[in-house]
Design a protein around this motif. Structure first.
Motif, PDB file in Angstrom:
ATOM      1  N   VAL A   9       0.833  -1.003  -0.331  1.00  0.00           N
ATOM      2  CA  VAL A   9       0.404  -0.084   0.057  1.00  0.00           C
ATOM      3  C   VAL A   9       0.142   1.126   0.497  1.00  0.00           C
ATOM      4  O   VAL A   9       1.657   1.225   1.225  1.00  0.00           O
ATOM      5  CB  VAL A   9      -1.048  -0.353   1.655  1.00  0.00           C
ATOM      6  N   VAL A  10       0.900   2.079  -0.905  1.00  0.00           N
ATOM      7  CA  VAL A  10       1.519   3.143  -1.231  1.00  0.00           C
ATOM      8  C   VAL A  10       0.838   4.481  -0.847  1.00  0.00           C
ATOM      9  O   VAL A  10      -0.183   4.606  -1.281  1.00  0.00           O
ATOM     10  CB  VAL A  10       2.037   3.232  -2.341  1.00  0.00           C
ATOM     11  N   VAL A  11       0.989   5.221  -0.128  1.00  0.00           N
ATOM     12  CA  VAL A  11       0.143   6.535   0.351  1.00  0.00           C
ATOM     13  C   VAL A  11       1.393   7.853   0.071  1.00  0.00           C
ATOM     14  O   VAL A  11       2.167   7.904   0.674  1.00  0.00           O
ATOM     15  CB  VAL A  11      -0.282   5.783   2.303  1.00  0.00           C
ATOM     16  N   HIS A 114      -7.111  10.592  -1.902  1.00  0.00           N
ATOM     17  CA  HIS A 114      -7.434  11.165  -0.784  1.00  0.00           C
ATOM     18  C   HIS A 114      -5.829  11.566  -0.545  1.00  0.00           C
ATOM     19  O   HIS A 114      -5.120  10.856  -0.511  1.00  0.00           O
ATOM     20  CB  HIS A 114      -8.586  11.094  -0.512  1.00  0.00           C
ATOM     21  N   GLU A 115      -5.735  13.003   0.499  1.00  0.00           N
ATOM     22  CA  GLU A 115      -4.751  13.087   0.777  1.00  0.00           C
ATOM     23  C   GLU A 115      -5.369  11.899   2.062  1.00  0.00           C
ATOM     24  O   GLU A 115      -5.582  12.276   2.904  1.00  0.00           O
ATOM     25  CB  GLU A 115      -4.825  14.479   1.626  1.00  0.00           C
ATOM     26  N   ARG A 116      -4.129  10.831   2.808  1.00  0.00           N
ATOM     27  CA  ARG A 116      -3.980  10.302   3.407  1.00  0.00           C
ATOM     28  C   ARG A 116      -2.386   9.502   4.542  1.00  0.00           C
ATOM     29  O   ARG A 116      -2.381   8.751   4.853  1.00  0.00           O
ATOM     30  CB  ARG A 116      -4.753   9.426   3.050  1.00  0.00           C
ATOM     31  N   VAL A 117      -2.157  10.640   4.516  1.00  0.00           N
ATOM     32  CA  VAL A 117       0.169   9.962   4.845  1.00  0.00           C
ATOM     33  C   VAL A 117      -0.041  10.445   6.108  1.00  0.00           C
ATOM     34  O   VAL A 117       0.978   9.306   6.460  1.00  0.00           O
ATOM     35  CB  VAL A 117       0.769  11.621   3.685  1.00  0.00           C
ATOM     36  N   ASP A 118      -0.473  10.792   6.511  1.00  0.00           N
ATOM     37  CA  ASP A 118      -0.977  11.635   7.519  1.00  0.00           C
ATOM     38  C   ASP A 118      -2.004  10.175   8.515  1.00  0.00           C
ATOM     39  O   ASP A 118      -2.254  10.766  10.212  1.00  0.00           O
ATOM     40  CB  ASP A 118      -0.621  12.872   8.139  1.00  0.00           C
ATOM     41  N   ALA A 119      -2.827   9.689   8.230  1.00  0.00           N
ATOM     42  CA  ALA A 119      -3.829   8.964   8.663  1.00  0.00           C
ATOM     43  C   ALA A 119      -3.280   7.146   9.159  1.00  0.00           C
ATOM     44  O   ALA A 119      -2.229   7.312   9.192  1.00  0.00           O
ATOM     45  CB  ALA A 119      -5.128   8.199   7.665  1.00  0.00           C
ATOM     46  N   PRO A 120      -4.044   7.621  10.613  1.00  0.00           N
ATOM     47  CA  PRO A 120      -3.560   6.307  11.420  1.00  0.00           C
ATOM     48  C   PRO A 120      -4.023   4.904  10.981  1.00  0.00           C
ATOM     49  O   PRO A 120      -4.815   4.949   9.937  1.00  0.00           O
ATOM     50  CB  PRO A 120      -4.231   6.299  12.860  1.00  0.00           C
ATOM     51  N   ILE A 121      -3.489   4.136  10.620  1.00  0.00           N
ATOM     52  CA  ILE A 121      -3.121   2.410  10.554  1.00  0.00           C
ATOM     53  C   ILE A 121      -4.783   2.281  10.243  1.00  0.00           C
ATOM     54  O   ILE A 121      -4.948   1.812   9.596  1.00  0.00           O
ATOM     55  CB  ILE A 121      -2.829   1.682  11.364  1.00  0.00           C
ATOM     56  N   MET A 122      -5.510   1.805  10.850  1.00  0.00           N
ATOM     57  CA  MET A 122      -6.460   2.347  11.292  1.00  0.00           C
ATOM     58  C   MET A 122      -8.033   2.528  10.066  1.00  0.00           C
ATOM     59  O   MET A 122      -8.457   2.067   9.653  1.00  0.00           O
ATOM     60  CB  MET A 122      -7.927   2.161  12.661  1.00  0.00           C
TER      61      MET A 122
END
Length: 137
Positions: A9-11, A114-122
């Motif tokens: 998974v590449v974020v 969407h921008e999700r680089v800082d999103a938590p694992i969940m």
């Protein structure tokens, strides 16, 4: 589709990235920062004067994504995976898709714009589940 398929998974956004491994479909995600060691962030003014041929932010984003795609080639050699999911804002996602080699592009089963680089694992696990659901619909 085999449930044991290993997924990368590449974020990413225009200047940062995270790589996560999902060892089996719908399994947990694991951050793999070591797979990005040496990848540098690109900022619009980090390389001196910018030529007049384009927006400095777009040029920096393209340079970062090109470096990321090159790094993904190395990851694919060292850590073989069956599938890849891309998560990035629309413009960065387009640049990333363009920069992938044909062999990596073939592994992409879906994406999330969407921008999700800082999103938590969940949150990322939910996003990956949604991408898989959309890919099989």
């Amino acid at each position: 589709m085999t449930p044991d398929a290993r997924t990368l998974v590449v974020v990413a956004d225009g200047h940062r990235a995270r790589l996560l491994e999902q060892p089996r479909i719908d399994g947990p995600l694991h951050d793999r920062p070591e797979w990005l060691s040496g990848l540098k962030e690109h900022h619009p003014h980090s390389h001196g004067p910018v030529p007049h041929e384009g927006d400095p932010h777009d040029l920096a984003e393209r340079a970062f994504v090109k470096d990321l795609a090159h790094r993904l080639e190395g990851v694919a050699r060292e850590q073989p995976f069956d599938q890849m999911i891309l998560i990035a804002p629309p413009r960065a996602l387009g640049h990333l898709r363009d920069a992938l080699s044909p062999s990596l592009a073939h592994k992409v089963i879906g994406s999330n714009p969407h921008e999700r680089v800082d999103a938590p694992i969940m949150t990322l696990e939910d996003v990956v589940h949604g991408v898989r659901r959309d890919a099989t619909a």
